[in-house]
Design an enzyme around this catalytic site. Structure first.
Site, PDB file in Angstrom:
ATOM      1  N   GLY A  66       1.084  -1.317   0.371  1.00 43.57           N
ATOM      2  CA  GLY A  66       0.221   0.054  -0.151  1.00 43.57           C
ATOM      3  C   GLY A  66       0.648   0.888  -0.153  1.00 43.57           C
ATOM      4  O   GLY A  66       0.550   2.200   0.757  1.00 43.57           O
ATOM      5  N   TYR A  90     -13.068  -2.561  12.294  1.00 44.00           N
ATOM      6  CA  TYR A  90     -12.282  -2.184  11.660  1.00 44.00           C
ATOM      7  C   TYR A  90     -11.109  -2.870  13.682  1.00 44.00           C
ATOM      8  O   TYR A  90     -10.114  -3.344  13.470  1.00 44.00           O
ATOM      9  CB  TYR A  90     -11.828  -1.393  10.880  1.00 44.00           C
ATOM     10  CG  TYR A  90     -10.932  -0.384  11.828  1.00 44.00           C
ATOM     11  CD1 TYR A  90      -9.846  -0.663  10.552  1.00 44.00           C
ATOM     12  CD2 TYR A  90     -10.061   0.515  12.435  1.00 44.00           C
ATOM     13  CE1 TYR A  90      -9.167  -0.437  10.603  1.00 44.00           C
ATOM     14  CE2 TYR A  90      -9.155   1.700  12.478  1.00 44.00           C
ATOM     15  CZ  TYR A  90      -8.568   0.740  11.213  1.00 44.00           C
ATOM     16  OH  TYR A  90      -7.190   2.139  11.272  1.00 44.00           O
TER      17      TYR A  90
END
Length: 317
Positions: free
Chosen positions: A44, A198
């Site tokens: 990423g 999350y």
């Protein structure tokens, strides 16, 4: 007199705001360590703290691999990293963490083309998305933030061991402190909540780091988990648009005090290069300093159980 005061009053206010913002920015990595001849892989790395980390690693002389899903954006990011760092040894490789096939393909590519891997930075992530599934049917946040990196790390361990001393750095979050591993419903199919998902994935990062350190003892491959801070990046792309307008307006003043991507990358960089950490492993960091993880992030039984479950899910068992 009133006119003079009106002109002078903004000065201490401005200084106060500057000091507050500087304090909120947190620690800065002061290490001058060089990485010449070393190879760094960052997931990423086409945006946000991943890209800032890549620039720093490249400035230190490393060969930097940007492992990203969007090749167009990754190539543009690589051009920027080369330009800002003055290091042309920056390459791009395809990685979609929502696909175990893609993870395996990248690992095979790296094993075949790279002579060494000194630093694996598991940085990519997704935050508070809708109830989506990965290509393999896993809940998206757990699948991308944990399982994809779990598999990638395991597949690259031989190369990391060969290059030792080497490091694995996992970008977690303060959100782990309110997290729980839902072993009875790991994909949260019974009652999905984006926040709960999350928090679970970020706790998984901390537990993975802890158990990996145990399994790598004596190999000179060390592991680190970290909270980068609250940062203005694209990570909130799913979170903010889902909020009602009035809540988004309430968040506006808050954004004045969040970290920049450069500031947010400092703890990742610290865990990656700071010489004083070479003989420590499995710990959690924030603002370029060790910090005790939440009790559930120090649960060795849960860490082992999560490892076994993750290995089974990705086909390593």
């Amino acid at each position: 007199c009133q006119s003079i005061l009106s002109n002078v009053a903004p000065v201490p206010v401005g200084v106060g705001i500057f000091v507050l913002r500087r304090w909120l920015a947190g620690g800065v990595c002061r290490s001058k360590a060089r990485l010449d001849g070393k190879t760094v892989l960052i997931t990423g790395a086409n945006t946000g703290i991943g890209k800032e980390t890549a620039v720093d690693m490249a400035k230190r002389g490393a060969r930097v691999i940007l492992a990203c899903r969007d090749m167009g954006r990754a190539n543009r990011a690589a051009d920027e990293v080369r330009k800002r760092s003055g290091n042309g040894n920056v390459i791009v490789k395809m990685l979609d963490l929502a696909s175990l096939q893609s993870v395996r393909a990248l690992a095979k590519d790296v094993q075949q083309t790279e002579e060494r891997l000194d630093l694996l930075i598991n940085n990519a992530g997704i935050m508070m998305c809708p109830q989506w599934n990965t290509e393999d049917g896993f809940e998206m946040q757990f699948g991308v933030n944990h399982l994809g990196h779990f598999l990638l790390t395991n597949l690259l361990l031989d190369l990391l061991k060969k290059s030792a001393p080497s490091r694995v750095v996992n970008v977690s979050s303060l959100a782990h402190e309110t997290g729980k591993i839902h072993f009875d419903d790991i994909n949260l199919e019974k009652n999905y909540d984006a926040h709960t998902s999350y928090q679970q994935s970020k706790l998984a990062n901390v537990l993975f780091t802890r158990e990996l350190a145990v399994r790598l003892k004596g190999t000179e491959v060390t592991t680190y988990a970290l909270h980068p801070g609250v940062i203005h990046t694209e990570l909130g792309r799913h979170f903010l648009p889902a909020l009602p307008l009035w809540k988004r307006l309430l968040f506006l003043p808050f954004f004045f005090f969040v970290k920049t991507p450069w500031q947010g990358a400092q703890t990742t960089i610290y865990c990656s290069v700071n010489e004083s950490l070479q003989n420590t492993s499995g710990l959690y960091y924030s603002d370029c300093a060790p910090k005790e993880a939440a009790p559930q992030g120090r649960d060795d039984t849960a860490a082992r159980r999560l490892w076994d479950l993750s290995a089974s899910m990705v086909g390593l068992a």
